[in-house]
Design a protein around this motif. Structure first.
Motif, mmCIF file in Angstrom:
data_model
loop_
_atom_site.group_PDB
_atom_site.id
_atom_site.type_symbol
_atom_site.label_atom_id
_atom_site.label_comp_id
_atom_site.label_asym_id
_atom_site.label_seq_id
_atom_site.Cartn_x
_atom_site.Cartn_y
_atom_site.Cartn_z
ATOM 1 N N LYS A 171 0.868 -1.214 0.141
ATOM 2 C CA LYS A 171 -0.149 0.073 0.026
ATOM 3 C C LYS A 171 0.817 1.132 0.199
ATOM 4 C CE LYS A 171 -3.733 2.219 2.478
ATOM 5 N NZ LYS A 171 -4.696 2.200 3.596
ATOM 6 N N LEU A 172 1.872 1.294 1.035
ATOM 7 C CA LEU A 172 2.698 2.546 0.846
ATOM 8 C C LEU A 172 3.612 2.536 -0.405
ATOM 9 C CD1 LEU A 172 3.792 4.679 2.669
ATOM 10 C CD2 LEU A 172 5.603 3.227 3.602
ATOM 11 N N TYR A 173 4.095 1.323 -0.971
ATOM 12 C CA TYR A 173 4.687 1.287 -2.080
ATOM 13 C C TYR A 173 3.910 2.075 -3.349
ATOM 14 C CZ TYR A 173 6.915 -0.761 -6.292
ATOM 15 O OH TYR A 173 7.284 -0.788 -7.662
ATOM 16 N N GLN A 174 2.807 1.614 -3.701
ATOM 17 C CA GLN A 174 1.798 1.833 -4.680
ATOM 18 C C GLN A 174 1.578 3.409 -4.337
ATOM 19 O OE1 GLN A 174 -1.066 -1.175 -4.092
ATOM 20 N NE2 GLN A 174 -0.038 -2.478 -5.421
ATOM 21 N N TYR A 175 1.378 3.781 -3.172
ATOM 22 C CA TYR A 175 0.971 5.213 -3.157
ATOM 23 C C TYR A 175 1.998 6.112 -3.540
ATOM 24 C CZ TYR A 175 0.219 9.495 -0.524
ATOM 25 O OH TYR A 175 -0.120 10.934 -0.302
ATOM 26 N N TYR A 176 3.370 5.885 -3.487
ATOM 27 C CA TYR A 176 4.494 6.754 -3.774
ATOM 28 C C TYR A 176 4.864 6.348 -5.212
ATOM 29 C CZ TYR A 176 4.972 9.032 0.756
ATOM 30 O OH TYR A 176 4.735 9.699 1.927
ATOM 31 N N TYR A 177 4.397 5.065 -5.363
ATOM 32 C CA TYR A 177 4.639 4.837 -7.080
ATOM 33 C C TYR A 177 3.814 5.772 -7.864
ATOM 34 C CZ TYR A 177 4.634 2.246 -11.357
ATOM 35 O OH TYR A 177 4.487 1.849 -12.810
ATOM 36 N N ASN A 178 2.632 6.070 -7.458
ATOM 37 C CA ASN A 178 1.563 6.974 -8.382
ATOM 38 C C ASN A 178 2.209 8.212 -8.185
ATOM 39 O OD1 ASN A 178 0.138 4.781 -9.060
ATOM 40 N ND2 ASN A 178 -1.024 5.086 -6.912
ATOM 41 N N LEU A 179 2.527 8.673 -7.025
ATOM 42 C CA LEU A 179 2.917 10.353 -7.114
ATOM 43 C C LEU A 179 4.329 10.597 -7.833
ATOM 44 C CD1 LEU A 179 2.266 10.928 -3.017
ATOM 45 C CD2 LEU A 179 1.210 11.598 -5.121
ATOM 46 N N LEU A 180 5.317 9.487 -7.738
ATOM 47 C CA LEU A 180 6.585 9.941 -8.426
ATOM 48 C C LEU A 180 6.403 9.699 -9.921
ATOM 49 C CD1 LEU A 180 8.866 7.695 -5.975
ATOM 50 C CD2 LEU A 180 8.716 10.028 -6.311
ATOM 51 N N SER A 181 5.391 8.916 -10.259
ATOM 52 C CA SER A 181 5.326 8.716 -11.708
ATOM 53 C C SER A 181 4.588 9.966 -12.423
ATOM 54 C CB SER A 181 4.021 7.374 -11.975
ATOM 55 O OG SER A 181 3.737 7.285 -13.430
ATOM 56 N N LYS A 182 3.417 10.518 -11.384
ATOM 57 C CA LYS A 182 3.022 11.892 -11.930
ATOM 58 C C LYS A 182 3.898 12.905 -11.824
ATOM 59 C CE LYS A 182 -1.597 11.097 -10.154
ATOM 60 N NZ LYS A 182 -2.663 11.504 -9.111
ATOM 61 N N LYS A 183 4.955 12.818 -10.895
ATOM 62 C CA LYS A 183 5.975 13.970 -10.928
ATOM 63 C C LYS A 183 7.227 13.823 -12.113
ATOM 64 C CE LYS A 183 8.818 16.838 -7.763
ATOM 65 N NZ LYS A 183 9.042 17.128 -6.523
ATOM 66 N N TYR A 184 7.686 12.672 -11.969
ATOM 67 C CA TYR A 184 8.642 12.510 -12.740
ATOM 68 C C TYR A 184 8.780 11.648 -14.070
ATOM 69 C CZ TYR A 184 11.126 13.855 -8.383
ATOM 70 O OH TYR A 184 11.866 14.612 -7.541
ATOM 71 N N GLY A 185 7.614 10.917 -14.253
ATOM 72 C CA GLY A 185 7.062 10.388 -15.402
ATOM 73 C C GLY A 185 8.411 8.965 -15.666
ATOM 74 N N ASN A 186 7.954 8.356 -16.819
ATOM 75 C CA ASN A 186 8.968 7.044 -17.237
ATOM 76 C C ASN A 186 8.784 6.242 -16.102
ATOM 77 O OD1 ASN A 186 9.551 8.695 -19.569
ATOM 78 N ND2 ASN A 186 11.164 9.719 -18.582
ATOM 79 N N ALA A 187 7.636 5.935 -15.576
ATOM 80 C CA ALA A 187 7.667 4.834 -14.416
ATOM 81 C C ALA A 187 7.884 3.303 -15.275
ATOM 82 C CB ALA A 187 6.098 5.067 -13.885
ATOM 83 N N GLN A 188 8.896 2.682 -14.401
ATOM 84 C CA GLN A 188 8.996 1.422 -15.053
ATOM 85 C C GLN A 188 8.961 0.493 -13.685
ATOM 86 O OE1 GLN A 188 12.231 1.070 -17.497
ATOM 87 N NE2 GLN A 188 11.269 2.508 -19.094
ATOM 88 N N GLN A 189 8.040 -0.343 -13.485
ATOM 89 C CA GLN A 189 8.057 -1.369 -12.346
ATOM 90 C C GLN A 189 8.958 -2.645 -12.472
ATOM 91 O OE1 GLN A 189 4.895 -1.814 -9.405
ATOM 92 N NE2 GLN A 189 4.895 -3.782 -10.229
ATOM 93 N N ASN A 190 9.677 -2.903 -11.660
ATOM 94 C CA ASN A 190 10.742 -4.368 -11.730
ATOM 95 C C ASN A 190 10.286 -5.087 -10.669
ATOM 96 O OD1 ASN A 190 12.748 -3.442 -14.101
ATOM 97 N ND2 ASN A 190 12.364 -1.681 -12.744
#
Length: 276
Positions: A171-190
């Motif tokens: 839950k904590l990981y996904q919350y910051y994943y969404n925020l970082l994706s909006k701010k910095y873009g180019n989200a790639q999960q591994n």
């Protein structure tokens, strides 16, 4: 006889008065000869200037002249320095500025405590950062040999009493994943799950647990053992960000965000190349 005395006295008074008038007239005469109207006007002007100068000297003390190079070229204020760095390298997380020196960061109110990190120089535990993240109690700042802030590590509090599927951690990981994706873009999960030491079932590699962390009922145990790895990357040319789920020595999970200013890293590499 009395009339003669009276006339003599009167004549004496008249002569004295005449002498005084003659002396005054003579004085005026020489005054007019020696001091012309133009000269007197000049004298009055000079007296007025001298009076004004004396008044200025009395009321306004002259400012001391600079005596050193530092006084001649006044240094920039901390605010100006940070603004210039922000224009060059951008704003860093936690209210910091990329490229700021250790001294600049401390002057801004941050407490730096030396904290050696493997393969990194000038690394510090930072306290009292300007804009702390509520879920991240620990921050590390790395300046390197160039004394420029180029890396920031933010670590969350330990996540205790998590469920076997690591629901709290995810839950904590996904919350910051969404925020970082909006701010910095180019989200790639591994995400990866090693079949070694997990199960002897050969079909595990194709199972839902291996394809998605949300579908792994034993994610917490897998993370603790190192069989499961979960992290994501974000950013572009100037800033790179990594979000990862880590495990500490007490087998408790936590979230870490690793920010790096790629522009400063490239500059440092070029400086090394030039020195070779």
């Amino acid at each position: 006889m009395r009339n003669k005395l009276f006339l003599g006295a009167a004549l004496s008074v008249i002569l004295s008065a005449s002498a005084a008038m003659a002396q005054e007239a003579s004085s005026d005469f020489y005054q007019n000869i020696l001091f012309s109207d133009e000269y007197e006007q000049k004298q009055q002007e000079n007296q007025a200037k001298n009076s004004a100068a004396a008044l200025l000297e009395k009321d306004v003390a002259p400012a001391p002249l600079p005596t050193t190079e530092a006084e001649v070229a006044a240094p920039q204020t901390l605010s100006q320095t940070l603004d210039n760095l922000k224009n060059t390298y951008g704003a860093a997380p936690l209210g910091l500025v990329w490229g700021a020196s250790m001294s600049d960061v401390e002057k801004s109110g941050v407490r730096l405590i030396p904290q050696p990190l493997k393969d990194y120089t000038n690394s510090f535990l930072a306290e009292r950062v300007p804009n702390p993240l509520k879920d991240f109690s620990t921050a590390y700042l790395i300046f390197g040999d160039s004394d420029k802030l180029y890396r920031v590590l933010a670590r969350s509090d330990k996540i205790s009493d998590d469920t076997p599927n690591a629901a709290k951690t995810l839950k904590l990981y996904q919350y910051y994943y969404n925020l970082l994706s909006k701010k910095y873009g180019n989200a790639q999960q591994n995400y990866s799950l090693s079949t070694t030491n997990v199960d002897e079932n050969p079909d595990l590699a194709n199972s839902a647990a291996a394809q998605s962390p949300e579908d792994n009922p034993n994610l917490l145990a897998n993370l603790i053992s190192g069989a499961a790895v979960l992290y994501s990357t974000f950013g572009g040319e100037d800033v790179g960000v990594a979000l990862a789920v880590n495990v500490d020595g007490d087998n408790q999970t936590y979230i870490e965000i690793d920010y790096r200013n790629l522009k400063i890293i490239k500059e440092n590499e070029l400086n090394v190349l030039e020195a070779l």
